[in-house]
Design a protein around this motif. Structure first.
Motif, PDB file in Angstrom:
ATOM      1  N   GLU A 187       0.842  -1.212   0.000  1.00 10.81           N
ATOM      2  CA  GLU A 187       0.000   0.000   0.000  1.00 10.81           C
ATOM      3  C   GLU A 187       0.872   1.256   0.000  1.00 10.81           C
ATOM      4  OE1 GLU A 187      -2.862   2.265   3.192  1.00 10.81           O
ATOM      5  OE2 GLU A 187      -2.996   0.076   3.144  1.00 10.81           O
ATOM      6  N   TYR A 188       1.900   1.276   0.855  1.00  9.18           N
ATOM      7  CA  TYR A 188       2.750   2.467   0.936  1.00  9.18           C
ATOM      8  C   TYR A 188       3.679   2.599  -0.267  1.00  9.18           C
ATOM      9  CZ  TYR A 188       0.888   4.026   5.301  1.00  9.18           C
ATOM     10  OH  TYR A 188       0.031   4.525   6.252  1.00  9.18           O
ATOM     11  N   GLU A 189       3.966   1.500  -0.920  1.00  9.38           N
ATOM     12  CA  GLU A 189       4.754   1.568  -2.148  1.00  9.38           C
ATOM     13  C   GLU A 189       3.961   2.334  -3.217  1.00  9.38           C
ATOM     14  OE1 GLU A 189       6.662  -1.624  -5.259  1.00  9.38           O
ATOM     15  OE2 GLU A 189       6.413  -2.243  -3.180  1.00  9.38           O
ATOM     16  N   ILE A 190       2.660   2.030  -3.306  1.00  5.73           N
ATOM     17  CA  ILE A 190       1.793   2.708  -4.274  1.00  5.73           C
ATOM     18  C   ILE A 190       1.622   4.180  -3.890  1.00  5.73           C
ATOM     19  CG2 ILE A 190      -0.577   2.804  -5.170  1.00  5.73           C
ATOM     20  CD1 ILE A 190      -0.578  -0.329  -4.731  1.00  5.73           C
ATOM     21  N   LYS A 191       1.402   4.435  -2.608  1.00  3.83           N
ATOM     22  CA  LYS A 191       1.218   5.822  -2.159  1.00  3.83           C
ATOM     23  C   LYS A 191       2.486   6.646  -2.381  1.00  3.83           C
ATOM     24  CE  LYS A 191      -2.427   4.816   1.172  1.00  3.83           C
ATOM     25  NZ  LYS A 191      -2.832   4.709   2.574  1.00  3.83           N
ATOM     26  N   PHE A 217       2.619   7.650  -5.976  1.00  6.08           N
ATOM     27  CA  PHE A 217       1.693   8.764  -6.204  1.00  6.08           C
ATOM     28  C   PHE A 217       2.297  10.083  -5.715  1.00  6.08           C
ATOM     29  CE2 PHE A 217      -2.234   5.936  -6.374  1.00  6.08           C
ATOM     30  CZ  PHE A 217      -2.609   6.314  -7.649  1.00  6.08           C
ATOM     31  N   LEU A 218       2.836  10.068  -4.507  1.00  2.00           N
ATOM     32  CA  LEU A 218       3.391  11.296  -3.924  1.00  2.00           C
ATOM     33  C   LEU A 218       4.505  11.884  -4.788  1.00  2.00           C
ATOM     34  CD1 LEU A 218       3.376  10.270  -0.169  1.00  2.00           C
ATOM     35  CD2 LEU A 218       2.205  12.260  -1.111  1.00  2.00           C
ATOM     36  N   CYS A 219       5.300  11.006  -5.399  1.00  2.00           N
ATOM     37  CA  CYS A 219       6.387  11.474  -6.270  1.00  2.00           C
ATOM     38  C   CYS A 219       5.866  12.018  -7.590  1.00  2.00           C
ATOM     39  CB  CYS A 219       7.386  10.345  -6.522  1.00  2.00           C
ATOM     40  SG  CYS A 219       8.323   9.884  -5.055  1.00  2.00           S
ATOM     41  N   LYS A 220       4.666  11.598  -8.005  1.00  2.00           N
ATOM     42  CA  LYS A 220       4.098  12.036  -9.286  1.00  2.00           C
ATOM     43  C   LYS A 220       3.185  13.254  -9.142  1.00  2.00           C
ATOM     44  CE  LYS A 220       5.896   8.645 -11.652  1.00  2.00           C
ATOM     45  NZ  LYS A 220       7.180   8.928 -12.233  1.00  2.00           N
ATOM     46  N   PHE A 221       2.555  13.422  -7.971  1.00  2.00           N
ATOM     47  CA  PHE A 221       1.587  14.512  -7.792  1.00  2.00           C
ATOM     48  C   PHE A 221       2.153  15.871  -8.218  1.00  2.00           C
ATOM     49  CE2 PHE A 221      -0.994  12.283  -4.214  1.00  2.00           C
ATOM     50  CZ  PHE A 221      -1.819  11.688  -5.157  1.00  2.00           C
TER      51      PHE A 221
END
Length: 196
Positions: free
Chosen positions: A42-46, A49-53
């Motif tokens: 779950e945190y790998e996916i999050k 996302f955080l790096c792409k936002f």
């Protein structure tokens, strides 16, 4: 007849009770041992996302000083979450700016941040943290249950074992941030959309 069946029935009842007890006793252990792997995924996916936002958000122009500085992601979370985000950020850039991850404690200075992520484990400090960044050009990201108002701009939710996110446009406007239509298009829900 009754006497000969009773020990057999009693034995059968005890076997069922023992089987139920075995399931009750072992299931929490099995769930606990599976949970770290699920949480890590779950945190790998999050983290991804955080790096792409940052590539889908427009910050107010603050001159060349900001454009030359690293892209700062502040994290209020456990060491494991910070480590996962640091791994995901390695070699990544936002508009040519290298991403730098900073672990924060409540009350730490927030200068140099572009994104602030507050993990579920630190939800007790959320109100204080969001108050500290109110009006600043910082993309606030949290994680809580679907439908729970949290006051951040982006909120991660897990629905049917999939990581999704909601966006609150009103909070983004208060922070002078413009969210790209492409990011809005992949959000689970967007609140505060203009009716014009």
């Amino acid at each position: 007849m009754t006497h000969s069946r009773l020990p057999c029935e009693t034995q059968h009842v005890w076997r069922i009770a023992a089987a139920i007890l075995w399931v009750v006793v072992t299931t929490p252990a099995a769930a606990a041992s599976a949970n770290p792997q699920t949480q890590a995924a779950e945190y790998e996916i999050k983290a991804s996302f955080l790096c792409k936002f940052g590539n889908y958000v427009e910050w107010p122009s603050q001159g060349s000083e900001r454009s030359e500085a690293p892209f700062g992601i502040g994290v209020i979370a456990s060491d494991a979450v910070v480590d996962e985000l640091t791994r995901a950020a390695r070699g990544q850039t936002v508009n040519g700016r290298p991403i730098v991850v900073r672990r924060l404690l409540v009350g730490d200075r927030l200068d140099g941040l572009d994104i602030l992520f507050v993990a579920r484990s630190h939800i007790a400090q959320l109100a204080e943290t969001l108050a500290a960044v109110k009006g600043q050009a910082i993309l606030t990201v949290t994680e809580s249950d679907p439908g729970t108002p949290v006051g951040s701009i982006v909120n991660f939710v897990v629905v049917a074992d999939k990581v999704k996110f909601d966006i609150a446009l009103q909070q983004a406007e208060q922070s002078n941030l413009k969210i790209s239509a492409r990011l809005l298009g992949v959000a689970r829900s967007v609140s505060g959309r203009s009716t014009q």
